[in-house]
Write an enzyme that holds these catalytic residues in place. Sequence first.
Site, PDB file in Angstrom:
ATOM      1  N   GLU A 105       0.815  -1.219   0.000  1.00 26.09           N
ATOM      2  CA  GLU A 105       0.000   0.000   0.000  1.00 26.09           C
ATOM      3  C   GLU A 105       0.844   1.263   0.000  1.00 26.09           C
ATOM      4  O   GLU A 105       0.818   2.019   0.973  1.00 26.09           O
ATOM      5  CB  GLU A 105      -0.864   0.043   1.265  1.00 26.09           C
ATOM      6  CG  GLU A 105      -1.778  -1.119   1.450  1.00 26.09           C
ATOM      7  CD  GLU A 105      -2.457  -1.066   2.816  1.00 26.09           C
ATOM      8  OE1 GLU A 105      -3.642  -1.398   2.856  1.00 26.09           O
ATOM      9  OE2 GLU A 105      -1.816  -0.686   3.804  1.00 26.09           O
ATOM     10  N   ARG A 138       3.957  19.390   8.038  1.00 24.70           N
ATOM     11  CA  ARG A 138       4.849  18.281   8.395  1.00 24.70           C
ATOM     12  C   ARG A 138       6.061  18.681   9.225  1.00 24.70           C
ATOM     13  O   ARG A 138       6.568  17.886   9.996  1.00 24.70           O
ATOM     14  CB  ARG A 138       5.267  17.504   7.134  1.00 24.70           C
ATOM     15  CG  ARG A 138       4.073  16.752   6.514  1.00 24.70           C
ATOM     16  CD  ARG A 138       4.465  15.852   5.371  1.00 24.70           C
ATOM     17  NE  ARG A 138       5.281  14.732   5.790  1.00 24.70           N
ATOM     18  CZ  ARG A 138       6.586  14.634   5.630  1.00 24.70           C
ATOM     19  NH1 ARG A 138       7.259  15.585   5.001  1.00 24.70           N
ATOM     20  NH2 ARG A 138       7.243  13.589   6.059  1.00 24.70           N
ATOM     21  N   CYS A 194      -0.270  32.531  12.636  1.00 21.99           N
ATOM     22  CA  CYS A 194      -0.015  33.001  13.989  1.00 21.99           C
ATOM     23  C   CYS A 194       0.287  31.827  14.901  1.00 21.99           C
ATOM     24  O   CYS A 194      -0.563  31.386  15.682  1.00 21.99           O
ATOM     25  CB  CYS A 194      -1.209  33.783  14.501  1.00 21.99           C
ATOM     26  SG  CYS A 194      -1.425  35.279  13.572  1.00 21.99           S
ATOM     27  N   GLU A 195       1.499  31.346  14.783  1.00 22.99           N
ATOM     28  CA  GLU A 195       1.923  30.163  15.527  1.00 22.99           C
ATOM     29  C   GLU A 195       3.432  30.110  15.346  1.00 22.99           C
ATOM     30  O   GLU A 195       3.908  30.073  14.210  1.00 22.99           O
ATOM     31  CB  GLU A 195       1.249  28.946  14.873  1.00 22.99           C
ATOM     32  CG  GLU A 195       1.426  27.629  15.543  1.00 22.99           C
ATOM     33  CD  GLU A 195       0.660  27.529  16.857  1.00 22.99           C
ATOM     34  OE1 GLU A 195       1.327  27.199  17.850  1.00 22.99           O
ATOM     35  OE2 GLU A 195      -0.550  27.792  16.889  1.00 22.99           O
TER      36      GLU A 195
HETATM   37  C1  LIG Z   1      -0.561   5.641   5.852  1.00 23.30           C
HETATM   38  C2  LIG Z   1      -0.765   4.247   5.467  1.00 23.30           C
HETATM   39  C3  LIG Z   1      -0.202   3.751   4.295  1.00 23.30           C
HETATM   40  C4  LIG Z   1       0.704   4.561   3.413  1.00 23.30           C
HETATM   41  O1  LIG Z   1       1.884   4.901   4.024  1.00 23.30           O
HETATM   42  P1  LIG Z   1       3.039   5.619   3.125  1.00 23.30           P
HETATM   43  O2  LIG Z   1       4.118   5.886   4.092  1.00 23.30           O
HETATM   44  O3  LIG Z   1       2.440   6.850   2.588  1.00 23.30           O
HETATM   45  O4  LIG Z   1       3.398   4.649   2.072  1.00 23.30           O
HETATM   46  C5  LIG Z   1      -0.491   2.455   3.942  1.00 23.30           C
HETATM   47  N1  LIG Z   1      -1.297   1.678   4.703  1.00 23.30           N
HETATM   48  C6  LIG Z   1      -1.849   2.125   5.840  1.00 23.30           C
HETATM   49  C7  LIG Z   1      -2.726   1.245   6.619  1.00 23.30           C
HETATM   50  C8  LIG Z   1      -1.595   3.402   6.273  1.00 23.30           C
HETATM   51  O5  LIG Z   1      -2.143   3.842   7.407  1.00 23.30           O
END
Ligand SMILES: *Cc1c(COP(=O)(O)O)cnc(C)c1O
Length: 437
Positions: free
Chosen positions: A295, A335, A366-367
Site C-alpha cells: 500500500e 509536516r 499566527c503560531e
Molecule cells: C498511511 C498508510 C499507508 C501509506 O503509508 P506511506 O508511508 O504513505 O506509504 C499504507 N497503509 C496504511 C494502513 C496506512 O495507514
Amino acid sequence: MKDEIRICNNISENENGELMFAGVNTLELAKKYGTPLYVMDENRIREKCSAFRDAIAENFGDKGRILYASKACSFKRMYEIVGSEGLLIDVVSVGEIYTAVRAGFNMENAFFHSNNKTDSDIRYAIENKVGHFVVDNAEELDALNRIAPEYGIKQKIILRITPGIDPHTFEAVATGKVDSKFGSAIETGQAEEITAHALRMENLILEGFHCHVGSELFEAPVFIDTARIMLEFVADIKRSLGYSADFLDLGGGFGVKYIASQPTLDIKKTIGEIADFSKKYCKELGIEMPIVGFEPGRAIVADSGLTLYSVGTLKTIPGYKTYVSVDGGMTDNIRYALYKAEYTLAAAGRLNEKPDMKCSVVGKCCESGDIIQENILLPSSISRGDILACFTTGAYHYSMASNYNRIPRPAVVMIADKKDYVAVKRETLADITSLDI
Ligand SMILES: *Cc1c(COP(=O)(O)O)cnc(C)c1O
C-alpha cells in the site's frame, strides 16, 4: 544547479538559472496561477504507479496487488490517474470514499481502513459498494456483521494485525508496535482471537490479513521481518483454526528522498527481495503463498509534487538568525510542525547564485511553530516577491492542508507532458465563509 537540489529527475534548471519542474518553468507557473501553489507531475505519478505494478507482476505474477494509500493525496483527479494505472486504493474515511466515487473509481477495488468506523461510515461504505473492509477490531466485526444483512450482502473483509515491529522511524508514524491504536496484536493473542471471532461471523467473508508497520522505509529488511511474522501467523492460524488466508497485505511505508543525503528507494529490488523471502518462507512453513499486497502512498506521489511560495518579509535578528517569510506555511505544509520533517528548498529564479545565507523559512500563520524549514542556505540576494520552491510535497500536504487563520488552500496544478492544467481550484475567500451561517 547544485546536486543538493537535484533530488528527483523532474527537477532541472534552464539557461537563466530558473527552476524547471516536469519540464515547465516554475516562475511562469507562479505568475499564471499565483502562490502558494501546489504543482504536481502527472507523468511522474504514472511512472511510480508502473514501477510498483511492474515490480509486483515480475515477482508475484498475478498474486500481487498494489493499493494506492489515497490519504497521501486525495482529490478526484488522483483517483482517475491511479485508477487508469490499474491500481487498487485504500480509503480511510467517508470523505475519501465520496471523492473516489465522484471520480468514477470502481469501488470494488477499494479497501476501507480506519480504526473507528461508525455505523454510518459502515453503511456509507456498503452503499457505495466498497470491495473490502480492513477490520480493525472486534467491535467493528460485530457492527459490520449486524449491518451487512440489512443490505442483503456478505461483506469481504481482511483483519488488521499488529506484528509487533518497531521500524525505528518517527514515533508518530510508527504503527506496527504492540502498543498501537491500530489492529490486534499477535503477541497478546488478540490477533488469533479476532480471527476466530471473524470466522464465526455469518455475514462476513474473511479473505486474509493486513498490517502496516510505519513510514519512510528505504530497504527490504523491515518488510522482510514483517513478512516473516505475518506468514508465521498465517501458518499458525492454519494449524490452530484450519483457516488458510488468501490475502496478505504488508502495508505501505516505502521511503522517499526529501534531502540529498537520503537514499533513493529501489522499488524493483526491494519488492524482489521481499518476494524471494516470502516464497522461500512459505515453502518452509508448508503453506500456500497468499496473494500479497502493498500500500504505497508517499512513494507514489511525494516526489511528484512541489510547492511554490512568494517571499515576503525578510528579517534578520543580529546575533541570531534571518527569517524568510513566505505566503503559505503550516496551512499547506504541517509536516515540519508535526515531525520536524526535512525538506529541500530553492530560490526558483536564482539557481545560478550561491546559496550563501543561512536562514529559516517560516509561514504567515499566527503560531511560532509555523516553520517550513530551519537553518537552510538560500542566496543572500533573495528579496520580497522572489519565488521559493519547496520540493517533495506531493504526499501529505494537500491532504493535510487546513484553513487555519482562514487562509484559503492553494490550487493544485498538474503537469502532463509539459502542459499544465488545474486539478484542484484555489479556494476563494467566498469559500472560506461558505459554510458560515
Ligand atoms: C498511511 C498508510 C499507508 C501509506 O503509508 P506511506 O508511508 O504513505 O506509504 C499504507 N497503509 C496504511 C494502513 C496506512 O495507514
